[in-house]
Design an enzyme around this catalytic site. Structure first.
Site, PDB file in Angstrom:
ATOM      1  N   GLU A  48      -2.507 -44.067  16.917  1.00 22.13           N
ATOM      2  CA  GLU A  48      -1.184 -43.732  16.395  1.00 22.13           C
ATOM      3  C   GLU A  48      -0.811 -42.282  16.728  1.00 22.13           C
ATOM      4  OE1 GLU A  48      -3.143 -46.508  13.270  1.00 22.13           O
ATOM      5  OE2 GLU A  48      -3.781 -44.974  14.684  1.00 22.13           O
ATOM      6  N   CYS A  76      -6.054 -46.088   9.314  1.00 21.64           N
ATOM      7  CA  CYS A  76      -6.968 -45.406   8.405  1.00 21.64           C
ATOM      8  C   CYS A  76      -6.139 -44.562   7.424  1.00 21.64           C
ATOM      9  CB  CYS A  76      -7.944 -44.530   9.182  1.00 21.64           C
ATOM     10  SG  CYS A  76      -7.182 -43.055   9.906  1.00 21.64           S
ATOM     11  N   CYS A  79      -4.110 -41.846   9.243  1.00 18.82           N
ATOM     12  CA  CYS A  79      -2.969 -42.360  10.001  1.00 18.82           C
ATOM     13  C   CYS A  79      -1.907 -42.984   9.098  1.00 18.82           C
ATOM     14  CB  CYS A  79      -3.438 -43.355  11.049  1.00 18.82           C
ATOM     15  SG  CYS A  79      -4.373 -42.554  12.380  1.00 18.82           S
TER      16      CYS A  79
END
Length: 147
Positions: A48, A76, A79
């Site tokens: 990302e 995660c 992100c």
């Protein structure tokens, strides 16, 4: 999602953690990327972030507000919050991230937990294919993993 899976395969072919993503806005791809954490020896180079950095090199004023992200693994925690700051509208992801997931598996940052910006998140899209890429990668060992 198929484009994101293809990018994850590119990562896998380069001995990188197989996560790929594509940002779409107004029915156009505005950014895409795959993990570079092993290659760059930098734990922040998730797909990302790589996608946004690459796109903004070409267009520093590019806005991700209202965009949709297709990513092969649940973002995660780092992100997920990054996506809220970008003000994405929707995230569609492949497999769930039961160790570090920020879109419901561990924390629900997409629901405005920290940053007031919320986004819709839908998981399980092409999940088996995404899991298969991880099995291939970790089955042969992460030889280039950060220590």
């Amino acid at each position: 999602m198929h484009n994101a899976l293809n990018l994850a395969r590119v990562a896998l072919d380069n001995e990188e953690v197989p996560v790929g993503c594509v940002f779409v806005k107004d029915q156009k791809v505005i950014a895409e990327g795959h993990n570079l954490t092993n290659i760059k020896k930098n734990g922040t180079k998730h797909s990302e972030i790589v996608a946004v950095e690459n796109a903004r090199l070409l267009n520093p004023e590019l806005s991700f507000e209202g965009s949709t992200l297709y990513v092969t693994c649940e973002p995660c925690i780092m992100c997920a919050e990054f996506l809220a700051l970008l003000k994405v509208e929707k995230v569609f992801f492949g497999c769930y991230n039961f160790k570090f997931g920020g879109n419901g598996s561990i924390l629900s940052l997409h629901s405005g937990y920290v940053v007031c910006s919320k986004y819709e998140s839908v998981g399980g899209i092409c999940e088996e294919e995404a899991i298969g890429l991880f099995k291939s990668f970790y089955g042969r060992g992460n030889r280039n993993g950060m220590v």
